[in-house]
Write a protein that holds these residues in place. Structure first.
Motif, PDB file in Angstrom:
ATOM      1  N   PHE A 286       0.863  -1.182   0.000  1.00 23.48           N
ATOM      2  CA  PHE A 286       0.000   0.000   0.000  1.00 23.48           C
ATOM      3  C   PHE A 286       0.897   1.229   0.000  1.00 23.48           C
ATOM      4  O   PHE A 286       2.127   1.126  -0.012  1.00 23.48           O
ATOM      5  CB  PHE A 286      -0.922  -0.013   1.228  1.00 23.48           C
ATOM      6  CG  PHE A 286      -2.025   1.018   1.201  1.00 23.48           C
ATOM      7  CD1 PHE A 286      -2.906   1.086   0.130  1.00 23.48           C
ATOM      8  CD2 PHE A 286      -2.168   1.926   2.234  1.00 23.48           C
ATOM      9  CE1 PHE A 286      -3.919   2.030   0.095  1.00 23.48           C
ATOM     10  CE2 PHE A 286      -3.176   2.866   2.219  1.00 23.48           C
ATOM     11  CZ  PHE A 286      -4.050   2.926   1.154  1.00 23.48           C
ATOM     12  N   SER A 287       0.286   2.384   0.005  1.00 25.47           N
ATOM     13  CA  SER A 287       1.070   3.616   0.023  1.00 25.47           C
ATOM     14  C   SER A 287       1.698   3.809   1.399  1.00 25.47           C
ATOM     15  O   SER A 287       1.235   3.243   2.392  1.00 25.47           O
ATOM     16  CB  SER A 287       0.177   4.806  -0.325  1.00 25.47           C
ATOM     17  OG  SER A 287      -0.792   4.990   0.679  1.00 25.47           O
ATOM     18  N   PRO A 288       2.744   4.616   1.477  1.00 25.85           N
ATOM     19  CA  PRO A 288       3.301   4.954   2.794  1.00 25.85           C
ATOM     20  C   PRO A 288       2.212   5.544   3.683  1.00 25.85           C
ATOM     21  O   PRO A 288       1.223   6.094   3.199  1.00 25.85           O
ATOM     22  CB  PRO A 288       4.371   5.997   2.450  1.00 25.85           C
ATOM     23  CG  PRO A 288       4.760   5.686   1.041  1.00 25.85           C
ATOM     24  CD  PRO A 288       3.498   5.237   0.380  1.00 25.85           C
ATOM     25  N   GLU A 289       2.367   5.430   4.979  1.00 26.07           N
ATOM     26  CA  GLU A 289       1.351   5.864   5.924  1.00 26.07           C
ATOM     27  C   GLU A 289       1.099   7.365   5.813  1.00 26.07           C
ATOM     28  O   GLU A 289       1.904   8.189   6.245  1.00 26.07           O
ATOM     29  CB  GLU A 289       1.784   5.507   7.353  1.00 26.07           C
ATOM     30  CG  GLU A 289       0.836   5.963   8.443  1.00 26.07           C
ATOM     31  CD  GLU A 289      -0.588   5.528   8.179  1.00 26.07           C
ATOM     32  OE1 GLU A 289      -1.413   6.401   7.812  1.00 26.07           O
ATOM     33  OE2 GLU A 289      -0.875   4.326   8.325  1.00 26.07           O
ATOM     34  N   ASP A 290      -0.045   7.713   5.216  1.00 25.04           N
ATOM     35  CA  ASP A 290      -0.375   9.122   5.006  1.00 25.04           C
ATOM     36  C   ASP A 290      -0.522   9.874   6.320  1.00 25.04           C
ATOM     37  O   ASP A 290      -0.225  11.073   6.405  1.00 25.04           O
ATOM     38  CB  ASP A 290      -1.679   9.248   4.208  1.00 25.04           C
ATOM     39  CG  ASP A 290      -1.541   8.765   2.765  1.00 25.04           C
ATOM     40  OD1 ASP A 290      -0.413   8.813   2.239  1.00 25.04           O
ATOM     41  OD2 ASP A 290      -2.551   8.336   2.181  1.00 25.04           O
ATOM     42  N   ARG A 291      -0.993   9.192   7.368  1.00 21.90           N
ATOM     43  CA  ARG A 291      -1.233   9.861   8.647  1.00 21.90           C
ATOM     44  C   ARG A 291       0.045  10.365   9.299  1.00 21.90           C
ATOM     45  O   ARG A 291       0.004  11.247  10.160  1.00 21.90           O
ATOM     46  CB  ARG A 291      -1.974   8.923   9.600  1.00 21.90           C
ATOM     47  CG  ARG A 291      -3.420   8.680   9.224  1.00 21.90           C
ATOM     48  CD  ARG A 291      -4.050   7.585  10.044  1.00 21.90           C
ATOM     49  NE  ARG A 291      -3.466   6.277   9.736  1.00 21.90           N
ATOM     50  CZ  ARG A 291      -3.861   5.136  10.286  1.00 21.90           C
ATOM     51  NH1 ARG A 291      -4.838   5.143  11.175  1.00 21.90           N
ATOM     52  NH2 ARG A 291      -3.292   3.996   9.957  1.00 21.90           N
ATOM     53  N   SER A 292       1.198   9.792   8.904  1.00 25.54           N
ATOM     54  CA  SER A 292       2.460  10.222   9.496  1.00 25.54           C
ATOM     55  C   SER A 292       3.091  11.387   8.742  1.00 25.54           C
ATOM     56  O   SER A 292       4.141  11.899   9.140  1.00 25.54           O
ATOM     57  CB  SER A 292       3.448   9.042   9.530  1.00 25.54           C
ATOM     58  OG  SER A 292       3.788   8.636   8.212  1.00 25.54           O
ATOM     59  N   ASN A 293       2.455  11.811   7.653  1.00 22.16           N
ATOM     60  CA  ASN A 293       2.983  12.940   6.885  1.00 22.16           C
ATOM     61  C   ASN A 293       2.815  14.226   7.696  1.00 22.16           C
ATOM     62  O   ASN A 293       1.724  14.525   8.167  1.00 22.16           O
ATOM     63  CB  ASN A 293       2.226  13.055   5.555  1.00 22.16           C
ATOM     64  CG  ASN A 293       2.905  13.988   4.573  1.00 22.16           C
ATOM     65  OD1 ASN A 293       3.241  15.110   4.910  1.00 22.16           O
ATOM     66  ND2 ASN A 293       3.096  13.516   3.357  1.00 22.16           N
ATOM     67  N   PRO A 294       3.892  14.985   7.886  1.00 23.01           N
ATOM     68  CA  PRO A 294       3.778  16.226   8.672  1.00 23.01           C
ATOM     69  C   PRO A 294       2.692  17.166   8.163  1.00 23.01           C
ATOM     70  O   PRO A 294       2.063  17.879   8.954  1.00 23.01           O
ATOM     71  CB  PRO A 294       5.170  16.858   8.528  1.00 23.01           C
ATOM     72  CG  PRO A 294       6.087  15.710   8.256  1.00 23.01           C
ATOM     73  CD  PRO A 294       5.273  14.742   7.430  1.00 23.01           C
ATOM     74  N   ALA A 295       2.449  17.164   6.855  1.00 20.37           N
ATOM     75  CA  ALA A 295       1.439  18.056   6.283  1.00 20.37           C
ATOM     76  C   ALA A 295       0.029  17.672   6.715  1.00 20.37           C
ATOM     77  O   ALA A 295      -0.899  18.480   6.612  1.00 20.37           O
ATOM     78  CB  ALA A 295       1.533  18.042   4.757  1.00 20.37           C
ATOM     79  N   ALA A 296      -0.136  16.446   7.204  1.00 22.43           N
ATOM     80  CA  ALA A 296      -1.470  15.958   7.579  1.00 22.43           C
ATOM     81  C   ALA A 296      -1.731  16.034   9.079  1.00 22.43           C
ATOM     82  O   ALA A 296      -2.827  15.686   9.528  1.00 22.43           O
ATOM     83  CB  ALA A 296      -1.642  14.509   7.113  1.00 22.43           C
TER      84      ALA A 296
END
Length: 388
Positions: A286-296
């Motif tokens: 799957f994609s990298p964990e979006d929730r860990s993106n600083p922008a999110a």
């Protein structure tokens, strides 16, 4: 969806549209400014709000709605507010086509959707003919953008990237094993399976067994028997989580303890309920964990404050609305063709996934792939964790 239910859904959706919708064609071609009065911008979310993939549909709806609310709270796009409506395609291509035609009749020019590639691909062609821009947060089949339609963009990655990654991983980690590829026969499944096959063969380790199942199949006795006969150790399943869970459970019950690997279609919350304890060790691309993106960070915190965990397609749907808004701002008009051209110009658009840029096909240029594993926790439960 029956004709009666479809008419009911479309009727409800039409009732939700702003009264100024009929005037959209007049205003869409003209630049908007914060000082000028302008009608709401009709935008739709189309995905599986009921049925087997309703959890993904809910993620799409929640992500798009919060994005629209946030944009509106800041004054909208050039002073125009987003009027978001939601319609259920049930993950069915024929319903998606009917919805796309309804949107065309009612001059909806911006759509976040669909979820299934089998729905997005035919719907995108209708949208293209009817001046509608579609941004999918979930459809990963390469064919969606390989048609090179002017109106298609996606914030998700592509199956060929997932497939190549998975195939290379299988050879690098299971080179001494007998490998199988199983597809559910859908455009999504076949596209993903073909890329895995190509990657395996490029590395000199072709699969020992390749087989298709029906997308609605629930009994896998024959498949398990064939894999036993071929002495399969590792199986890549190109399909959705509801089938993968049943296949894992039935394989375990048949005393065949395979190493299963699958793609993003297997990202479902109830996989453990379907597969049971045998899901432990299953690998998911799957994609990298979006929730860990600083922008999110801020958006994730607000979702959690609402009691909602923004998993899988939530942030990609939030980003899809941001991409449309960014395209309108760059183009200076609401004309979909000009908005699409602006999005595909290669200029960065700020989103909860970070700054995104898109190529001429509408694919994001940033890599979007990682490996996850179902892991047993200290409390005895199972959770999907990034591979370390």
């Amino acid at each position: 969806m029956s004709q009666a239910n479809l008419k009911k859904a479309v009727g409800y959706w039409r009732a939700m549209l702003p009264l100024g919708l009929a005037m959209l064609a007049i205003f869409a071609a003209a630049p908007q400014s914060a000082a000028a009065a302008c009608p709401d911008i009709p935008m739709a979310v189309a995905g599986p709000m009921t049925g087997d993939w309703a959890l993904m549909g809910e993620e799409m709806r929640r992500g798009a709605q919060l994005a629209a609310d946030d944009i509106n709270a800041k004054g909208g796009i050039g002073g125009c507010k987003i009027a978001l409506v939601v319609l259920d395609d049930q993950g069915a291509p024929d319903t998606a086509i009917a919805i796309a035609k309804a949107f065309a009749r009612d001059r909806v020019r911006f759509v976040v959707g669909h979820y299934n590639s089998g729905s997005s691909i035919p719907a995108s062609q209708i949208y293209a003919k009817n001046n509608t821009l579609m941004v999918s947060p979930a459809s990963t089949n390469p064919g969606l953008t390989e048609f090179k339609l002017w109106n298609v963009v996606r914030t998700a990655g592509r199956d060929d990237v997932q497939g190549a990654f998975a195939g290379e991983y299988m050879v690098d980690h299971f080179a001494a094993r007998n490998l199988a590829i199983v597809s559910d026969g859908t455009p999504y499944g076949d596209g993903l399976a073909n890329k895995v096959r190509k990657a395996l063969r490029a590395k000199g380790h072709p699969e020992k067994l390749a087989i298709k199942v029906r997308y609605d199949q629930i009994n896998f006795g024959d498949l398990i028997g064939r894999m036993k006969a071929a002495k399969i150790d590792v199986a890549f399943f190109a399909g959705l989580g509801d089938q993968l869970g049943r296949l894992i459970r039935q394989s375990d019950e048949a005393d065949m303890h395979l190493q299963f690997i699958s793609g993003d279609g297997a990202m479902v919350k109830d996989l453990t309920g379907l597969a049971g304890p045998a899901v432990q060790g299953t690998l998911i691309v799957f994609s990298p964990e979006d929730r860990s993106n600083p922008a999110a960070k801020d958006v994730v915190a607000r979702f959690r404050a609402q009691g909602f965990e923004p998993e899988a397609y939530t942030l990609k749907s939030y980003a899809a609305v941001q991409v449309i808004a960014g395209g309108i701002e760059m183009a200076g008009v609401q004309a979909p063709r000009l908005v699409a051209a602006a999005i595909k110009s290669g200029k960065p658009i700020s989103t909860v996934l970070g700054d995104l840029t898109f190529d001429a096909k509408g694919d994001r240029r940033q890599p979007d792939v990682a490996m996850y594993v179902w892991t047993k926790q200290a409390n005895g439960g199972l959770s999907l964790e990034p591979m370390k």
